[in-house]
Design an enzyme around this catalytic site. Structure first.
Site, mmCIF file in Angstrom:
data_model
loop_
_atom_site.group_PDB
_atom_site.id
_atom_site.type_symbol
_atom_site.label_atom_id
_atom_site.label_comp_id
_atom_site.label_asym_id
_atom_site.label_seq_id
_atom_site.Cartn_x
_atom_site.Cartn_y
_atom_site.Cartn_z
ATOM 1 N N ALA A 195 -2.330 -5.410 -8.229
ATOM 2 C CA ALA A 195 -2.847 -4.530 -7.178
ATOM 3 C C ALA A 195 -3.097 -3.098 -7.643
ATOM 4 C CB ALA A 195 -1.879 -4.520 -5.999
ATOM 5 N N THR B 76 -5.914 0.107 -6.653
ATOM 6 C CA THR B 76 -5.538 1.196 -5.731
ATOM 7 C C THR B 76 -6.408 2.428 -5.973
ATOM 8 O OG1 THR B 76 -3.727 1.747 -7.236
ATOM 9 C CG2 THR B 76 -3.134 0.552 -5.253
ATOM 10 N N ILE C 27 -7.813 -10.164 -5.459
ATOM 11 C CA ILE C 27 -8.783 -11.069 -4.835
ATOM 12 C C ILE C 27 -10.051 -10.333 -4.451
ATOM 13 C CG2 ILE C 27 -6.981 -12.623 -3.938
ATOM 14 C CD1 ILE C 27 -7.246 -11.203 -1.218
ATOM 15 N N HIS D 10 -5.058 -15.674 -7.690
ATOM 16 C CA HIS D 10 -4.860 -15.769 -6.240
ATOM 17 C C HIS D 10 -6.161 -15.953 -5.478
ATOM 18 C CE1 HIS D 10 -0.768 -13.542 -6.835
ATOM 19 N NE2 HIS D 10 -0.716 -14.807 -7.154
ATOM 20 N N CYS E 93 -17.883 -23.048 10.739
ATOM 21 C CA CYS E 93 -18.974 -23.572 9.914
ATOM 22 C C CYS E 93 -20.229 -23.770 10.761
ATOM 23 C CB CYS E 93 -18.528 -24.904 9.300
ATOM 24 S SG CYS E 93 -19.788 -25.727 8.322
ATOM 25 N N CYS F 23 -20.793 -27.864 10.925
ATOM 26 C CA CYS F 23 -19.901 -28.824 11.576
ATOM 27 C C CYS F 23 -18.843 -28.164 12.452
ATOM 28 C CB CYS F 23 -19.233 -29.700 10.513
ATOM 29 S SG CYS F 23 -17.911 -28.842 9.636
ATOM 30 N N SER G 5 3.844 -4.848 -10.899
ATOM 31 C CA SER G 5 5.278 -4.757 -11.162
ATOM 32 C C SER G 5 5.826 -6.134 -11.538
ATOM 33 C CB SER G 5 5.993 -4.218 -9.925
ATOM 34 O OG SER G 5 5.637 -4.991 -8.808
ATOM 35 N N ASN H 50 1.845 0.880 -16.071
ATOM 36 C CA ASN H 50 2.208 0.751 -14.661
ATOM 37 C C ASN H 50 2.985 1.982 -14.222
ATOM 38 O OD1 ASN H 50 1.995 -0.999 -12.339
ATOM 39 N ND2 ASN H 50 4.225 -1.191 -12.420
#
Ligand SMILES: [Zn+2]
Length: 241
Positions: free
Chosen positions: A23, A27, A104, A120, A149, A152, A191, A213
């Protein structure tokens, strides 16, 4: 010797660099880390993020899941920062072999990286749970409530690994291979608290482990170089040759 200079020397010498990030890489692009104290906690949701972002919560309360998801996870206006861009440059120069990420947001690809192993998943892939039809992130953003969707009426689920869900085995294998073949591994903006991050690092047997980090990680003691500064600011000073 100054730490940035040492980092530059290590990068100059290596030719199978792998980056493992989390992450903290995003940031500096304005994407909050929902695990950090100044992140998404203490906000206007009745449940903690880990509960909302779990498989069982998704199945039981999809409306509430998507309210949180659209507001906190579906960040589509963020731009890659200096860290994303430098890693893409290092790949183009033939030095970097893979980016393994817990993020992500798709920002590595937006910066031009090609080999990105998304442990992820990604907000940019969404599939109908019934027929498997693909939908992009804009479709999720532009629908209300639970996205359905067009073909469907099945629920469209983000291809994001929720808590309680298994990681993609193929991505895991590729990550193990990349890390075990690396000569230099940079761990950045994480981390290493989340499974399987710390475990994956055990496969590294190269020459130098670099940790970038802002806070302590469990591998700090094994690091050949430890820089506790924002990763975008550090990477901005690296020259690609
Ligand atoms: Zn469908």
């Amino acid at each position: 010797m100054e730490k940035i200079e040492r980092l530059q020397q290590i990068i100059n010498r290596c030719d199978r660099l792998v980056f493992f990030g989390g992450a903290g890489v995003s940031t500096e692009s304005g994407i909050p880390d929902f695990r950090s104290v100044d992140g998404l906690y203490h906000q206007k949701y009745e449940y903690p993020p880990e509960t909302i972002l779990s498989h069982s919560f998704f199945m039981r309360h999809p409306e509430e899941f998507f309210r949180f998801y659209r507001e906190k996870m579906l960040v589509l206006d963020a731009a890659p920062n200096a860290a994303h861009k430098k890693l893409a440059e290092l790949e183009q120069a033939g030095k970097l072999k893979a980016v393994v990420t817990q993020n992500i947001d798709g920002l590595h690809q937006a910066a031009g990286s090609r080999k990105v192993l998304e442990l992820h998943g990604s907000i940019h892939r969404n599939y109908c749970m019934n027929c498997g039809a693909f939908y992009d992130a804009q479709y999720i953003r532009d629908t209300d409530g639970v996205p359905r969707c067009k073909h469907c009426k099945g629920i469209v689920k983000p291809d994001v690994v929720l808590y309680e869900e298994a990681l993609d085995q193929k991505i895991m294998e590729e990550s193990v291979n990349a890390i075990s073949e690396a000569d230099v591994l940079i761990v950045g903006g994480t981390s290493l608290a989340v499974y399987p991050a710390a475990g994956l690092l055990r496969y590294f047997q190269g020459e130098a482990l670099i940790v970038l980090n802002r806070s302590a990680t469990p591998v700090d003691g094994n690091a050949d170089l430890l820089i506790e500064e924002p990763i975008g600011q550090v990477m901005a000073r690296i020259k690609v040759r």
